[in-house]
Design a protein around this motif. Structure first.
Motif, PDB file in Angstrom:
ATOM      1  N   SER A 194      38.589  38.871  47.134  1.00  0.00           N
ATOM      2  CA  SER A 194      37.801  40.031  46.718  1.00  0.00           C
ATOM      3  C   SER A 194      37.883  40.238  45.207  1.00  0.00           C
ATOM      4  O   SER A 194      36.865  40.473  44.551  1.00  0.00           O
ATOM      5  CB  SER A 194      38.294  41.282  47.454  1.00  0.00           C
ATOM      6  OG  SER A 194      37.570  42.415  47.034  1.00  0.00           O
ATOM      7  N   VAL A 195      39.081  40.155  44.657  1.00  0.00           N
ATOM      8  CA  VAL A 195      39.261  40.326  43.210  1.00  0.00           C
ATOM      9  C   VAL A 195      38.478  39.261  42.446  1.00  0.00           C
ATOM     10  O   VAL A 195      37.803  39.560  41.462  1.00  0.00           O
ATOM     11  CB  VAL A 195      40.762  40.305  42.839  1.00  0.00           C
ATOM     12  CG1 VAL A 195      40.961  40.115  41.344  1.00  0.00           C
ATOM     13  CG2 VAL A 195      41.426  41.595  43.304  1.00  0.00           C
ATOM     14  N   ARG A 196      38.557  38.026  42.907  1.00  0.00           N
ATOM     15  CA  ARG A 196      37.831  36.950  42.217  1.00  0.00           C
ATOM     16  C   ARG A 196      36.314  37.163  42.273  1.00  0.00           C
ATOM     17  O   ARG A 196      35.591  36.759  41.364  1.00  0.00           O
ATOM     18  CB  ARG A 196      38.212  35.595  42.785  1.00  0.00           C
ATOM     19  CG  ARG A 196      39.636  35.210  42.426  1.00  0.00           C
ATOM     20  CD  ARG A 196      39.993  33.805  42.872  1.00  0.00           C
ATOM     21  NE  ARG A 196      41.375  33.503  42.569  1.00  0.00           N
ATOM     22  CZ  ARG A 196      41.852  33.164  41.367  1.00  0.00           C
ATOM     23  NH1 ARG A 196      41.012  33.096  40.345  1.00  0.00           N
ATOM     24  NH2 ARG A 196      43.120  32.898  41.175  1.00  0.00           N
ATOM     25  N   ALA A 197      35.825  37.828  43.319  1.00  0.00           N
ATOM     26  CA  ALA A 197      34.388  38.071  43.462  1.00  0.00           C
ATOM     27  C   ALA A 197      33.913  39.296  42.695  1.00  0.00           C
ATOM     28  O   ALA A 197      32.724  39.392  42.370  1.00  0.00           O
ATOM     29  CB  ALA A 197      34.045  38.232  44.946  1.00  0.00           C
ATOM     30  N   THR A 198      34.818  40.234  42.385  1.00  0.00           N
ATOM     31  CA  THR A 198      34.375  41.517  41.820  1.00  0.00           C
ATOM     32  C   THR A 198      35.004  41.894  40.487  1.00  0.00           C
ATOM     33  O   THR A 198      34.481  42.759  39.796  1.00  0.00           O
ATOM     34  CB  THR A 198      34.668  42.668  42.806  1.00  0.00           C
ATOM     35  OG1 THR A 198      36.075  42.718  43.066  1.00  0.00           O
ATOM     36  CG2 THR A 198      33.909  42.483  44.111  1.00  0.00           C
ATOM     37  N   HIS A 199      36.116  41.287  40.133  1.00  0.00           N
ATOM     38  CA  HIS A 199      36.849  41.691  38.930  1.00  0.00           C
ATOM     39  C   HIS A 199      36.737  40.607  37.844  1.00  0.00           C
ATOM     40  O   HIS A 199      37.729  40.048  37.408  1.00  0.00           O
ATOM     41  CB  HIS A 199      38.321  41.947  39.260  1.00  0.00           C
ATOM     42  CG  HIS A 199      38.567  43.166  40.079  1.00  0.00           C
ATOM     43  ND1 HIS A 199      38.041  43.352  41.332  1.00  0.00           N
ATOM     44  CD2 HIS A 199      39.288  44.285  39.808  1.00  0.00           C
ATOM     45  CE1 HIS A 199      38.435  44.516  41.817  1.00  0.00           C
ATOM     46  NE2 HIS A 199      39.184  45.114  40.900  1.00  0.00           N
ATOM     47  N   ASP A 200      35.508  40.342  37.412  1.00  0.00           N
ATOM     48  CA  ASP A 200      35.295  39.274  36.433  1.00  0.00           C
ATOM     49  C   ASP A 200      35.895  39.580  35.064  1.00  0.00           C
ATOM     50  O   ASP A 200      35.951  38.719  34.198  1.00  0.00           O
ATOM     51  CB  ASP A 200      33.819  38.934  36.311  1.00  0.00           C
ATOM     52  CG  ASP A 200      32.962  40.124  35.915  1.00  0.00           C
ATOM     53  OD1 ASP A 200      33.496  41.242  35.748  1.00  0.00           O
ATOM     54  OD2 ASP A 200      31.745  39.931  35.770  1.00  0.00           O
ATOM     55  N   PHE A 201      36.375  40.782  34.863  1.00  0.00           N
ATOM     56  CA  PHE A 201      37.019  41.158  33.605  1.00  0.00           C
ATOM     57  C   PHE A 201      38.488  40.743  33.563  1.00  0.00           C
ATOM     58  O   PHE A 201      39.115  40.822  32.511  1.00  0.00           O
ATOM     59  CB  PHE A 201      36.889  42.673  33.372  1.00  0.00           C
ATOM     60  CG  PHE A 201      37.411  43.512  34.501  1.00  0.00           C
ATOM     61  CD1 PHE A 201      38.727  43.942  34.525  1.00  0.00           C
ATOM     62  CD2 PHE A 201      36.564  43.868  35.550  1.00  0.00           C
ATOM     63  CE1 PHE A 201      39.197  44.709  35.576  1.00  0.00           C
ATOM     64  CE2 PHE A 201      37.025  44.648  36.598  1.00  0.00           C
ATOM     65  CZ  PHE A 201      38.351  45.066  36.616  1.00  0.00           C
TER      66      PHE A 201
END
Length: 145
Positions: free
Chosen positions: A21-28
């Motif tokens: 999920s983080v890799r898909a949504t937290h591109d920062f």
């Protein structure tokens, strides 16, 4: 889809959902940032909250929410299950059954901000650092009355 409490033996599956999920949504976040937070999930973050998950018919965890008092500390949905209403279901359950009314969201996570706004949350304040003291600005949101 059913909402169930999570046991510590499910933490490895949760960690997998969290990371995808983080890799898909937290591109920062940089890879180093992801690894830093990942290293704390099993030992520090998961045990500190009350965890509920949404499981499909095959008992696979599709998403989860972590609560501390009336604060939503984490809400993550596996990328292949995004857009199916699982986040709404978990959030509504947390609001209805656990009196959740506050959440902190990374300012750079515009998808999450829009989601919480659609669910009735408003920005009430801001912080320049996240809870770990890193330079990721946080928006403090609260459910509107």
């Amino acid at each position: 889809m059913q909402i169930l409490a999570i046991t510590p033996n499910e933490y490895p599956e949760l960690l997998s959902v969290w990371e995808s999920s983080v890799r898909a949504t937290h591109d920062f976040l940089s890879e180093d940032d992801i690894q830093f937070y990942k290293s704390k999930m099993l030992s520090d973050f998961f045990p500190a909250v009350s965890l509920q998950c949404a499981k499909d018919n095959q008992t696979k965890i599709c998403g989860f929410i972590g609560l501390s008092g009336d604060n939503i500390e984490m809400l993550f949905i596996a990328p292949e299950h995004r857009g199916l209403g699982i986040g709404c279901m978990l959030l509504n359950d947390a609001i209805t059954h656990h009196q959740a009314s506050k959440v902190d969201v990374n300012k750079q996570n515009t998808q999450a901000i829009r989601f919480y706004e659609r669910m009735g949350f408003k920005i009430i304040s801001r912080s320049e650092l996240d809870g770990m003291g890193k330079r990721f600005p946080i928006l403090h949101m609260q459910l509107s009355a």
